[in-house]
Design an enzyme around this catalytic site. Sequence first.
Site, PDB file in Angstrom:
ATOM      1  N   ARG A   1       0.810  -1.219   0.000  1.00 19.00           N
ATOM      2  CA  ARG A   1       0.000   0.000   0.000  1.00 19.00           C
ATOM      3  C   ARG A   1       0.837   1.259   0.000  1.00 19.00           C
ATOM      4  NH1 ARG A   1      -4.954  -2.110   2.348  1.00 19.00           N
ATOM      5  NH2 ARG A   1      -6.516  -0.478   2.522  1.00 19.00           N
TER       6      ARG A   1
ATOM      7  N   ARG B   1     -21.848  -2.282   2.406  1.00 15.37           N
ATOM      8  CA  ARG B   1     -21.140  -3.537   2.733  1.00 15.37           C
ATOM      9  C   ARG B   1     -21.538  -4.049   4.116  1.00 15.37           C
ATOM     10  NH1 ARG B   1     -14.825  -4.021   2.230  1.00 15.37           N
ATOM     11  NH2 ARG B   1     -14.853  -2.119   3.473  1.00 15.37           N
TER      12      ARG B   1
ATOM     13  N   ARG C   1     -18.595  -2.703   9.056  1.00 13.27           N
ATOM     14  CA  ARG C   1     -17.239  -2.426   9.529  1.00 13.27           C
ATOM     15  C   ARG C   1     -17.164  -1.015  10.090  1.00 13.27           C
ATOM     16  NH1 ARG C   1     -12.856  -4.334   5.088  1.00 13.27           N
ATOM     17  NH2 ARG C   1     -12.028  -2.251   5.475  1.00 13.27           N
TER      18      ARG C   1
ATOM     19  N   ARG D   1     -10.121   7.398   4.182  1.00 11.57           N
ATOM     20  CA  ARG D   1      -9.457   6.253   3.532  1.00 11.57           C
ATOM     21  C   ARG D   1      -9.187   6.555   2.059  1.00 11.57           C
ATOM     22  NH1 ARG D   1     -13.561   1.670   4.741  1.00 11.57           N
ATOM     23  NH2 ARG D   1     -12.205   0.365   3.476  1.00 11.57           N
TER      24      ARG D   1
HETATM   25  P1  AP5 Z   1     -14.876  -5.502  -1.165  1.00 10.51           P
HETATM   26  O1  AP5 Z   1     -14.567  -6.670  -2.037  1.00 10.51           O
HETATM   27  O2  AP5 Z   1     -15.053  -5.742   0.296  1.00 10.51           O
HETATM   28  O3  AP5 Z   1     -13.835  -4.336  -1.457  1.00 10.51           O
HETATM   29  P2  AP5 Z   1     -12.318  -4.190  -1.034  1.00 10.51           P
HETATM   30  O4  AP5 Z   1     -11.583  -3.595  -2.190  1.00 10.51           O
HETATM   31  O5  AP5 Z   1     -11.776  -5.467  -0.477  1.00 10.51           O
HETATM   32  O6  AP5 Z   1     -12.502  -3.094   0.073  1.00 10.51           O
HETATM   33  P3  AP5 Z   1     -11.839  -2.913   1.503  1.00 10.51           P
HETATM   34  O7  AP5 Z   1     -12.597  -1.814   2.154  1.00 10.51           O
HETATM   35  O8  AP5 Z   1     -11.741  -4.194   2.258  1.00 10.51           O
HETATM   36  O9  AP5 Z   1     -10.435  -2.449   1.091  1.00 10.51           O
HETATM   37  P4  AP5 Z   1      -9.485  -1.629   1.894  1.00 10.51           P
HETATM   38  O10 AP5 Z   1      -8.285  -1.760   1.047  1.00 10.51           O
HETATM   39  O11 AP5 Z   1      -9.880  -0.245   2.239  1.00 10.51           O
HETATM   40  O12 AP5 Z   1      -9.503  -2.333   3.323  1.00 10.51           O
HETATM   41  P5  AP5 Z   1      -8.529  -3.362   4.020  1.00 10.51           P
HETATM   42  O13 AP5 Z   1      -9.345  -4.326   4.726  1.00 10.51           O
HETATM   43  O14 AP5 Z   1      -7.468  -3.834   3.081  1.00 10.51           O
HETATM   44  O15 AP5 Z   1     -16.189  -4.806  -1.757  1.00 10.51           O
HETATM   45  C1  AP5 Z   1     -16.818  -3.724  -1.069  1.00 10.51           C
HETATM   46  C2  AP5 Z   1     -18.350  -3.883  -1.152  1.00 10.51           C
HETATM   47  O16 AP5 Z   1     -18.761  -3.759  -2.509  1.00 10.51           O
HETATM   48  C3  AP5 Z   1     -18.839  -5.259  -0.698  1.00 10.51           C
HETATM   49  O17 AP5 Z   1     -20.064  -5.090  -0.031  1.00 10.51           O
HETATM   50  C4  AP5 Z   1     -19.049  -6.049  -2.007  1.00 10.51           C
HETATM   51  O18 AP5 Z   1     -20.092  -6.997  -1.895  1.00 10.51           O
HETATM   52  C5  AP5 Z   1     -19.422  -4.937  -2.974  1.00 10.51           C
HETATM   53  N1  AP5 Z   1     -18.920  -5.185  -4.338  1.00 10.51           N
HETATM   54  C6  AP5 Z   1     -17.733  -5.734  -4.694  1.00 10.51           C
HETATM   55  N2  AP5 Z   1     -17.614  -5.767  -6.033  1.00 10.51           N
HETATM   56  C7  AP5 Z   1     -18.755  -5.202  -6.531  1.00 10.51           C
HETATM   57  C8  AP5 Z   1     -19.220  -4.936  -7.848  1.00 10.51           C
HETATM   58  N3  AP5 Z   1     -18.504  -5.246  -8.937  1.00 10.51           N
HETATM   59  N4  AP5 Z   1     -20.426  -4.337  -7.976  1.00 10.51           N
HETATM   60  C9  AP5 Z   1     -21.177  -4.015  -6.901  1.00 10.51           C
HETATM   61  N5  AP5 Z   1     -20.787  -4.252  -5.624  1.00 10.51           N
HETATM   62  C10 AP5 Z   1     -19.588  -4.829  -5.442  1.00 10.51           C
HETATM   63  O19 AP5 Z   1      -7.786  -2.392   5.053  1.00 10.51           O
HETATM   64  C11 AP5 Z   1      -8.451  -1.842   6.153  1.00 10.51           C
HETATM   65  C12 AP5 Z   1      -7.465  -1.021   6.975  1.00 10.51           C
HETATM   66  O20 AP5 Z   1      -6.389  -1.878   7.451  1.00 10.51           O
HETATM   67  C13 AP5 Z   1      -6.736   0.099   6.227  1.00 10.51           C
HETATM   68  O21 AP5 Z   1      -7.501   1.284   6.167  1.00 10.51           O
HETATM   69  C14 AP5 Z   1      -5.455   0.242   7.061  1.00 10.51           C
HETATM   70  O22 AP5 Z   1      -5.704   0.941   8.242  1.00 10.51           O
HETATM   71  C15 AP5 Z   1      -5.136  -1.199   7.427  1.00 10.51           C
HETATM   72  N6  AP5 Z   1      -4.284  -1.857   6.426  1.00 10.51           N
HETATM   73  C16 AP5 Z   1      -4.608  -2.930   5.654  1.00 10.51           C
HETATM   74  N7  AP5 Z   1      -3.587  -3.267   4.849  1.00 10.51           N
HETATM   75  C17 AP5 Z   1      -2.587  -2.371   5.099  1.00 10.51           C
HETATM   76  C18 AP5 Z   1      -1.292  -2.182   4.569  1.00 10.51           C
HETATM   77  N8  AP5 Z   1      -0.807  -2.965   3.571  1.00 10.51           N
HETATM   78  N9  AP5 Z   1      -0.545  -1.168   5.061  1.00 10.51           N
HETATM   79  C19 AP5 Z   1      -1.011  -0.369   6.041  1.00 10.51           C
HETATM   80  N10 AP5 Z   1      -2.235  -0.470   6.584  1.00 10.51           N
HETATM   81  C20 AP5 Z   1      -3.021  -1.473   6.109  1.00 10.51           C
END
Ligand code: AP5
Length: 220
Positions: free
Chosen positions: A88, A127, A160, A171
């Site tokens: 990221r 979501r 969430r 974000r």
């Molecule tokens: P979904 O598939 O859940 O989307 P996503 O891209 O996985 O979204 P996230 O919010 O999980 O991503 P993120 O990167 O912000 O969070 P993460 O958990 O990595 O889809 C979203 C919704 O849309 C769902 O309801 C789904 O059903 C729907 N949907 C999907 N596709 C669709 C379509 N085509 N059409 C219609 N609807 C659809 O990170 C969370 C936190 O963790 C970060 O903010 C940070 O604080 C920390 N973190 C995580 N990784 C790191 C890292 N590498 N470095 C530093 N901090 C980190």
Amino acid sequence: MNLILFGPPGAGKGTQAKFIVDSFNIPQISTGDMLRSAVKEQTPLGLVAKQLMESGALVPDDVVLGIVRERIVLSDCANGFVLDGFPRTIPQADALELILEQMNKRIDHVISLDVESAAIVERLSGRRTCSSCGKGYHLIYDPPRVAALCDSCGAALIQREDDREETVQNRLAVYEQQTAPLKAYYEQAGLLRHIDGGGAIQDIQLQIKKVIQGCIGDHP
Ligand code: AP5
């Protein structure tokens, strides 16, 4: 086959990672999921991560790199993996390259799910996630059969913490500042594959399959 699923919050990385796991039998490595379970279990790592995640900020690089390093060497990653939500930042991407070099591995494709901001806000606000097994849903696009209950295990669905509107805006800003520059990074490396992430879930799956089949040739 070693993949990175790249895109802004709510782009569908987690949704499509599950499809890749089921179709190609490689594990998903989601730093977000690993951090959320550390928060839930109140481990020392979880205590560091909790407030940062709730505010929409990134967890420090060294913390995230620690958990990826431990995960990626496990035996189920021997034939490949799909990274979801990692790297990221540029330092995370540099460190990943070094880790993989030491293992004689490399990234095959970085699949970028391109989605507009308005759609992202709608996706994140709708979501829901199962409080027990973690299965994901969307109130409009992927609803459960029975309202507010998980199809797989029947437990309650929850929203969430970081999907509240003000946190979502933060974000998205953090993504633009710290994560979006990775597109140029992987473009230069010749690894970036753009996919229109704005369509229906099944259409995106087909596009991903094409990219992956280009990588492994004879996979069904
Ligand atoms: P979904 O598939 O859940 O989307 P996503 O891209 O996985 O979204 P996230 O919010 O999980 O991503 P993120 O990167 O912000 O969070 P993460 O958990 O990595 O889809 C979203 C919704 O849309 C769902 O309801 C789904 O059903 C729907 N949907 C999907 N596709 C669709 C379509 N085509 N059409 C219609 N609807 C659809 O990170 C969370 C936190 O963790 C970060 O903010 C940070 O604080 C920390 N973190 C995580 N990784 C790191 C890292 N590498 N470095 C530093 N901090 C980190």
